[in-house]
Design a protein around this motif. Structure first.
Motif, PDB file in Angstrom:
ATOM      1  N   ARG A 160       2.988   2.099  -3.093  1.00 45.69           N
ATOM      2  CA  ARG A 160       1.924   1.471  -4.307  1.00 45.69           C
ATOM      3  C   ARG A 160       1.545   3.861  -4.416  1.00 45.69           C
ATOM      4  NH1 ARG A 160      -2.432  -2.575  -4.393  1.00 45.69           N
ATOM      5  NH2 ARG A 160      -1.374  -3.848  -5.607  1.00 45.69           N
TER       6      ARG A 160
ATOM      7  N   LYS B  90       0.785  -1.199  -0.195  1.00 46.97           N
ATOM      8  CA  LYS B  90      -0.037  -0.024  -0.082  1.00 46.97           C
ATOM      9  C   LYS B  90       0.431   1.250  -0.205  1.00 46.97           C
ATOM     10  CE  LYS B  90      -3.453   2.517   2.891  1.00 46.97           C
ATOM     11  NZ  LYS B  90      -4.012   2.510   4.119  1.00 46.97           N
TER      12      LYS B  90
ATOM     13  N   SER C 170       4.676   7.045 -10.641  1.00 47.57           N
ATOM     14  CA  SER C 170       4.867   5.534 -11.449  1.00 47.57           C
ATOM     15  C   SER C 170       4.421   4.794 -11.227  1.00 47.57           C
ATOM     16  CB  SER C 170       7.046   5.416 -11.111  1.00 47.57           C
ATOM     17  OG  SER C 170       7.179   4.341 -11.470  1.00 47.57           O
ATOM     18  N   SER C 171       4.780   3.535 -11.131  1.00 45.39           N
ATOM     19  CA  SER C 171       3.659   2.834 -11.179  1.00 45.39           C
ATOM     20  C   SER C 171       4.996   1.249 -10.054  1.00 45.39           C
ATOM     21  CB  SER C 171       3.642   1.509 -11.571  1.00 45.39           C
ATOM     22  OG  SER C 171       4.586   0.777 -12.916  1.00 45.39           O
ATOM     23  N   VAL C 172       4.386   0.292  -9.731  1.00 43.54           N
ATOM     24  CA  VAL C 172       4.795  -0.363  -7.698  1.00 43.54           C
ATOM     25  C   VAL C 172       6.007  -1.043  -9.148  1.00 43.54           C
ATOM     26  CG1 VAL C 172       5.783  -2.188  -6.191  1.00 43.54           C
ATOM     27  CG2 VAL C 172       3.651  -0.461  -5.830  1.00 43.54           C
ATOM     28  N   ASN C 173       5.264  -1.750 -10.255  1.00 41.72           N
ATOM     29  CA  ASN C 173       5.990  -2.906 -11.644  1.00 41.72           C
ATOM     30  C   ASN C 173       6.779  -1.799 -11.878  1.00 41.72           C
ATOM     31  OD1 ASN C 173       5.935  -5.140 -12.543  1.00 41.72           O
ATOM     32  ND2 ASN C 173       5.490  -3.887 -14.408  1.00 41.72           N
ATOM     33  N   ALA C 174       7.102  -0.703 -12.162  1.00 43.52           N
ATOM     34  CA  ALA C 174       8.170   0.147 -12.430  1.00 43.52           C
ATOM     35  C   ALA C 174       9.236   0.359 -11.985  1.00 43.52           C
ATOM     36  CB  ALA C 174       7.255   1.382 -13.775  1.00 43.52           C
TER      37      ALA C 174
ATOM     38  N   ALA D 246       4.857   5.656  -5.443  1.00 44.76           N
ATOM     39  CA  ALA D 246       5.804   4.987  -6.487  1.00 44.76           C
ATOM     40  C   ALA D 246       4.329   6.423  -7.510  1.00 44.76           C
ATOM     41  CB  ALA D 246       4.833   3.972  -7.361  1.00 44.76           C
ATOM     42  N   LEU D 247       3.235   6.693  -7.154  1.00 43.86           N
ATOM     43  CA  LEU D 247       1.382   7.064  -7.472  1.00 43.86           C
ATOM     44  C   LEU D 247       1.937   9.122  -7.229  1.00 43.86           C
ATOM     45  CD1 LEU D 247      -1.766   5.815  -7.148  1.00 43.86           C
ATOM     46  CD2 LEU D 247      -0.543   6.103  -9.144  1.00 43.86           C
TER      47      LEU D 247
ATOM     48  N   GLN E 249       4.908   9.783  -6.683  1.00 41.00           N
ATOM     49  CA  GLN E 249       7.127   9.666  -8.382  1.00 41.00           C
ATOM     50  C   GLN E 249       6.242   9.912  -9.397  1.00 41.00           C
ATOM     51  OE1 GLN E 249       9.494   7.742  -6.614  1.00 41.00           O
ATOM     52  NE2 GLN E 249       9.700   8.976  -5.086  1.00 41.00           N
TER      53      GLN E 249
END
Length: 77
Positions: A17, A14, A25-29, A20-21, A23
């Motif tokens: 995520r 959580k 971006s995404s957690v995957n990236a 990342a948002l 920034q």
């Protein structure tokens, strides 16, 4: 490209995520970039870019003193 499944605490995911948002971006990236750095993929790409720049600096071909206007390039009259 392969898929990877990992287990992580719900609260950690959580927070990751949200960060990342923030920034853009995404957690995957973020994980992909970290794994690439860990595997040394980035250093290979950096070395290749350095080689390309070195080759361009050694190149003897030049465009000369000629300058072109936008009209010259697009053959407008």
């Amino acid at each position: 490209m392969s898929n990877l499944t990992i287990s992580v605490d719900d609260e950690v995911l959580k927070r990751a995520r949200i960060r990342a948002l923030e920034q853009g971006s995404s957690v995957n990236a973020v994980l992909r970039e970290l794994l690439e750095a860990y595997a040394g993929v980035g250093s290979v790409q950096t070395a290749a870019a350095g080689d390309l720049i070195a080759q361009s600096l050694r190149a003897t071909s030049r465009r000369g003193d000629r300058t072109w206007s936008r009209d010259d390039l697009h053959e407008r009259r």
